[in-house]
Design a protein around this motif. Structure first.
Motif, short mmCIF file in Angstrom:
data_model
loop_
_atom_site.label_atom_id
_atom_site.label_comp_id
_atom_site.label_asym_id
_atom_site.label_seq_id
_atom_site.Cartn_x
_atom_site.Cartn_y
_atom_site.Cartn_z
N SER A 1 0.83 -1.20 0.00
CA SER A 1 0.05 -0.08 -0.14
C SER A 1 0.85 1.00 -0.01
O SER A 1 1.96 1.19 0.49
CB SER A 1 -0.97 0.02 1.31
OG SER A 1 -1.51 -1.29 1.41
N PHE A 2 0.45 2.31 -0.75
CA PHE A 2 0.74 3.55 -0.64
C PHE A 2 0.01 4.51 0.01
O PHE A 2 -1.13 4.56 -0.31
CB PHE A 2 1.23 4.41 -1.94
CG PHE A 2 2.39 3.43 -2.69
CD1 PHE A 2 3.81 3.72 -2.29
CD2 PHE A 2 2.25 2.76 -3.64
CE1 PHE A 2 4.83 3.25 -2.99
CE2 PHE A 2 3.07 2.17 -4.60
CZ PHE A 2 4.43 2.22 -4.20
N LYS A 3 0.20 4.77 1.33
CA LYS A 3 -0.85 5.38 2.35
C LYS A 3 -2.08 4.46 2.06
O LYS A 3 -1.83 3.22 2.61
CB LYS A 3 -0.99 6.72 1.84
CG LYS A 3 0.08 7.51 2.12
CD LYS A 3 -0.09 8.93 2.44
CE LYS A 3 1.16 9.82 2.84
NZ LYS A 3 1.46 10.81 1.76
N GLU B 1 -4.12 0.46 -1.74
CA GLU B 1 -3.57 -0.77 -1.66
C GLU B 1 -3.23 -1.07 -3.12
O GLU B 1 -4.26 -1.37 -4.00
CB GLU B 1 -4.58 -1.77 -1.17
CG GLU B 1 -3.74 -3.09 -0.82
CD GLU B 1 -4.70 -4.30 -0.06
OE1 GLU B 1 -5.67 -4.17 -0.29
OE2 GLU B 1 -3.97 -4.97 0.54
N VAL B 2 -2.14 -1.10 -3.75
CA VAL B 2 -1.53 -1.25 -5.01
C VAL B 2 -1.56 -2.78 -5.27
O VAL B 2 -1.72 -3.09 -6.36
CB VAL B 2 -0.31 -0.53 -5.35
CG1 VAL B 2 0.09 -0.85 -6.51
CG2 VAL B 2 -0.64 1.00 -5.03
N LEU B 3 -0.79 -3.63 -4.61
CA LEU B 3 -0.77 -5.09 -4.73
C LEU B 3 -1.81 -5.71 -3.59
O LEU B 3 -1.52 -5.35 -2.53
CB LEU B 3 0.67 -5.49 -4.63
CG LEU B 3 1.45 -4.82 -5.69
CD1 LEU B 3 3.04 -5.34 -5.30
CD2 LEU B 3 1.12 -5.16 -7.07
N SER C 1 -2.29 0.13 -17.52
CA SER C 1 -1.44 1.00 -16.60
C SER C 1 -2.07 1.34 -15.25
O SER C 1 -3.25 1.35 -14.88
CB SER C 1 -1.73 2.40 -17.47
OG SER C 1 -0.40 2.73 -17.91
N GLY C 2 -1.23 1.56 -14.20
CA GLY C 2 -1.59 1.63 -12.84
C GLY C 2 -2.04 0.62 -12.12
O GLY C 2 -2.61 0.51 -11.00
N SER C 3 -1.77 -0.70 -12.69
CA SER C 3 -2.59 -2.03 -12.10
C SER C 3 -1.52 -2.55 -11.01
O SER C 3 -1.90 -3.64 -10.39
CB SER C 3 -2.71 -3.08 -13.30
OG SER C 3 -1.62 -3.39 -14.18
N GLY C 4 -0.17 -1.94 -10.99
CA GLY C 4 0.82 -2.76 -9.99
C GLY C 4 1.84 -3.36 -10.56
O GLY C 4 2.77 -3.81 -9.83
N LYS C 5 2.10 -3.28 -11.99
CA LYS C 5 3.01 -4.08 -12.58
C LYS C 5 4.44 -3.74 -12.01
O LYS C 5 5.29 -4.48 -11.54
CB LYS C 5 3.17 -4.08 -14.15
CG LYS C 5 1.73 -4.39 -14.66
CD LYS C 5 1.64 -4.59 -16.15
CE LYS C 5 1.84 -3.08 -16.64
NZ LYS C 5 0.69 -2.01 -16.32
N THR C 6 4.79 -2.47 -12.11
CA THR C 6 6.08 -1.97 -11.70
C THR C 6 6.30 -1.97 -10.38
O THR C 6 7.40 -2.55 -9.94
CB THR C 6 6.17 -0.38 -12.17
OG1 THR C 6 6.11 -0.49 -13.81
CG2 THR C 6 7.41 0.39 -11.46
N THR C 7 5.28 -1.75 -9.53
CA THR C 7 5.44 -2.15 -8.02
C THR C 7 5.91 -3.23 -7.55
O THR C 7 6.51 -3.85 -7.11
CB THR C 7 4.20 -1.42 -7.34
OG1 THR C 7 3.83 0.02 -7.83
CG2 THR C 7 4.22 -1.75 -5.70
N LEU C 8 5.06 -4.20 -8.32
CA LEU C 8 5.33 -5.72 -7.98
C LEU C 8 6.74 -6.10 -8.28
O LEU C 8 7.56 -6.71 -7.68
CB LEU C 8 4.54 -6.73 -8.89
CG LEU C 8 4.92 -8.18 -8.96
CD1 LEU C 8 4.44 -8.53 -7.32
CD2 LEU C 8 3.75 -8.95 -9.75
P1 ADP Z 1 1.98 -0.09 -13.67
O1 ADP Z 1 3.29 -0.38 -13.53
O2 ADP Z 1 0.93 -1.44 -13.75
O3 ADP Z 1 1.48 0.99 -14.43
P2 ADP Z 1 2.27 1.02 -10.93
O4 ADP Z 1 2.91 -0.18 -10.11
O5 ADP Z 1 3.23 1.94 -11.61
O6 ADP Z 1 1.41 0.61 -12.08
O7 ADP Z 1 1.21 1.82 -10.20
C1 ADP Z 1 0.34 1.29 -9.49
C2 ADP Z 1 -0.39 2.21 -8.48
O8 ADP Z 1 0.76 2.68 -7.34
C3 ADP Z 1 -0.87 3.73 -9.13
O9 ADP Z 1 -1.84 4.06 -8.74
C4 ADP Z 1 0.49 4.70 -8.62
O10 ADP Z 1 -0.10 5.81 -8.72
C5 ADP Z 1 0.55 3.99 -7.59
N1 ADP Z 1 2.00 4.47 -7.13
C6 ADP Z 1 3.19 3.87 -7.69
N2 ADP Z 1 4.40 4.10 -7.00
C7 ADP Z 1 4.05 5.03 -6.04
C8 ADP Z 1 4.66 5.89 -5.00
N3 ADP Z 1 5.96 5.88 -4.90
N4 ADP Z 1 3.91 6.49 -4.17
C9 ADP Z 1 2.52 6.64 -4.04
N5 ADP Z 1 1.94 5.81 -5.39
C10 ADP Z 1 2.68 5.19 -6.01
#
Ligand code: ADP
Length: 245
Positions: free
Chosen positions: A10-12, A15-17, A36-43
């Motif tokens: 979670s970012f605050k 909940e991203v993942l 886009s925005g589904s959490g791929k990069t965060t994972l």
């Molecule tokens: P994807 O790679 O699928 O486009 P991301 O993993 O980049 O998705 O982002 C998923 C969500 O997490 C988005 O809503 C993004 O705004 C949020 N997010 C990603 N990194 C941060 C961060 N460092 N701080 C706050 N929110 C973030």
């Protein structure tokens, strides 16, 4: 090589993942696709501890890290980051160093290896990515495709067990995408374990042993590319593929 169990981030309040569980075997090439925005990069960043998951566990090589409010130690981070190497969308090269200097920096400074050996290996890697002729050019003089190939060589110089690619071609002009994908395909042929977040569906289909479709922080569906791209089971996957194929 990687096992993730019930990993959430979670970012605050966001909940991203959401309780992702996933296993990657040695030699596997896995693409992660999704809106886009589904959490791929965060994972991907959680796998390398560039982001610290909120809960769940990550096992990578011999290292196992549990989260649940705990922050991993510096040693755990180091172990994880030695085992896997990330290639970023925006290359992250040092602009005022030459291509060769970029590649030898971490093996010399971080791994404290011998210069002659490191330079030899770097030249070999530059040959592999087609940049030997540019080894003394400053990275700011290179095209985007060349920069990304140099960034891949730089990662390979650290000999990671697993390569993580975060949208490696999305910052490139369309005509430069192919040269980077060719390098990644070569690595796949050599049996390099790789996880690739990508918007290049044709490439994901070609290169992957397995494709994972993520939406809204969940793994919606995963499978062999020939199954997932031609007969997706879930409606969410079908809708996504209709838009992008
Ligand atoms: P994807 O790679 O699928 O486009 P991301 O993993 O980049 O998705 O982002 C998923 C969500 O997490 C988005 O809503 C993004 O705004 C949020 N997010 C990603 N990194 C941060 C961060 N460092 N701080 C706050 N929110 C973030």
């Amino acid at each position: 090589m990687i096992r993730i169990e019930h990993l959430s981030k979670s970012f605050k309040d966001n909940e991203v993942l959401k309780s992702i569980s996933l296993q990657i075997e040695k030699g596997e090439v896995v693409s992660i696709i999704g809106p886009s925005g589904s959490g791929k990069t965060t994972l991907l960043r959680c796998m390398n501890l560039l982001e610290i998951p909120t809960s769940g566990t990550l096992s990578i090589g011999e290292v196992q890290v549990g989260f649940n409010g705990k922050t991993p130690s510096k040693q755990q981070k180091r172990n994880v980051q030695n085992y896997s190497g990330m290639v970023f969308q925006h290359f992250h090269l040092f602009p005022h160093k030459t291509v060769l200097e970029n590649i030898i920096e971490a093996p010399l400074v971080v791994q404290k290896r011998r210069r002659t050996e490191v330079v030899l290996e770097a030249e070999e890697l530059l040959g592999k990515v087609g940049l030997l002729g540019h080894k003394d050019h400053y990275s700011e003089q290179l095209s985007g495709g060349q920069k990304q190939r140099a960034a891949i060589a730089r990662m390979l110089a650290l000999k990671p067990e697993i390569l993580l690619f975060d949208e490696p071609t999305s910052a490139l002009d369309p005509e430069l995408v192919g040269e980077v994908l060719t390098v990644i395909k070569e690595l796949a042929k050599e049996g390099q374990t790789m996880i690739i977040v990508t918007h290049e569906m044709g490439f994901a289909r070609d290169v992957s042993d397995r494709v994972i479709f993520i939406a809204d922080g969940f793994i919606v569906e995963q499978g062999k590319p020939e199954d997932l791209f031609t007969t997706p089971k879930e409606e969410r996957t079908q809708q996504f593929l209709q838009k992008v194929l």
